[in-house]
Design a protein around this motif. Structure first.
Motif, PDB file in Angstrom:
ATOM      1  N   VAL A   1       0.946  -1.120  -0.031  1.00 16.02           N
ATOM      2  CA  VAL A   1      -0.020   0.072  -0.017  1.00 16.02           C
ATOM      3  C   VAL A   1       0.812   1.139   0.172  1.00 16.02           C
ATOM      4  O   VAL A   1       1.993   1.460   0.830  1.00 16.02           O
TER       5      VAL A   1
ATOM      6  N   LEU B   1      -7.076   1.143  -0.887  1.00 17.76           N
ATOM      7  CA  LEU B   1      -7.252   0.539   0.391  1.00 17.76           C
ATOM      8  C   LEU B   1      -8.664   1.147   0.948  1.00 17.76           C
ATOM      9  O   LEU B   1      -8.732   2.405   1.052  1.00 17.76           O
TER      10      LEU B   1
ATOM     11  N   ASP C   1       1.452  -1.140   4.727  1.00 18.46           N
ATOM     12  CA  ASP C   1       1.408   0.226   4.081  1.00 18.46           C
ATOM     13  C   ASP C   1       3.072   0.620   4.198  1.00 18.46           C
ATOM     14  O   ASP C   1       3.817   0.688   5.119  1.00 18.46           O
TER      15      ASP C   1
ATOM     16  N   VAL D   1      -3.351   0.322  -3.668  1.00 21.17           N
ATOM     17  CA  VAL D   1      -2.925  -1.088  -3.436  1.00 21.17           C
ATOM     18  C   VAL D   1      -2.219  -1.555  -4.740  1.00 21.17           C
ATOM     19  O   VAL D   1      -2.757  -1.285  -5.823  1.00 21.17           O
TER      20      VAL D   1
END
Length: 139
Positions: free
Chosen positions: A22, A77, A51, A27
């Protein structure tokens, strides 16, 4: 490409053969890019299924690297209650409004202070020269 992923969904893709990251709430499926990454596969495996915004921005990736992400985008996301907050703000190239005016204002102010200081120094020098010249003939 309009798919939405939760942190749990992304976390399931954390191996070299199936790797999602992410970056700025987008994504990316970077599985095909692992072997080509200039920093090596270890760097990507460290942030696999997570992330990786902060790690991505800390390195200072080029515009070309950012463009290389575009075809790897698989969705966005979907934040849920209890999810971690974003780790890094958008870079200045993506959020130009964040820096408008401050640098220009400081530059002009600093320039004005330097000019006024130079004028004051010149005036003081002229005054002292005139005082010295007036005192010299009488001595």
């Amino acid at each position: 490409m309009s798919a939405e992923f939760t942190y749990q969904d992304v976390a399931e893709h954390n191996t070299k053969k199936d790797l999602y990251v992410v970056i700025h709430d987008k994504v990316y499926d970077i599985t095909k890019f692992v072997d080509e990454h200039p920093g090596g596969e270890e760097v990507l495996l460290d942030v696999a299924g997570q992330d990786s915004t902060e790690a991505f921005e800390d390195v200072g990736h080029s515009d070309e690297a950012r463009e290389a992400l575009e075809p790897l985008l698989v969705g966005t996301l979907k934040r849920q209650a209890g999810d971690p907050k974003p780790k890094a703000p958008l870079p200045s190239s993506l959020a130009p409004a964040a820096q408008t005016g401050t640098a220009t204002g400081l530059g002009i102010g600093l320039y004005a202070v330097l000019v006024l200081g130079g004028l004051a120094a010149f005036a003081a020098y002229q005054y002292l020269q005139a005082q010295q010249a007036a005192a010299a003939p009488s001595a």
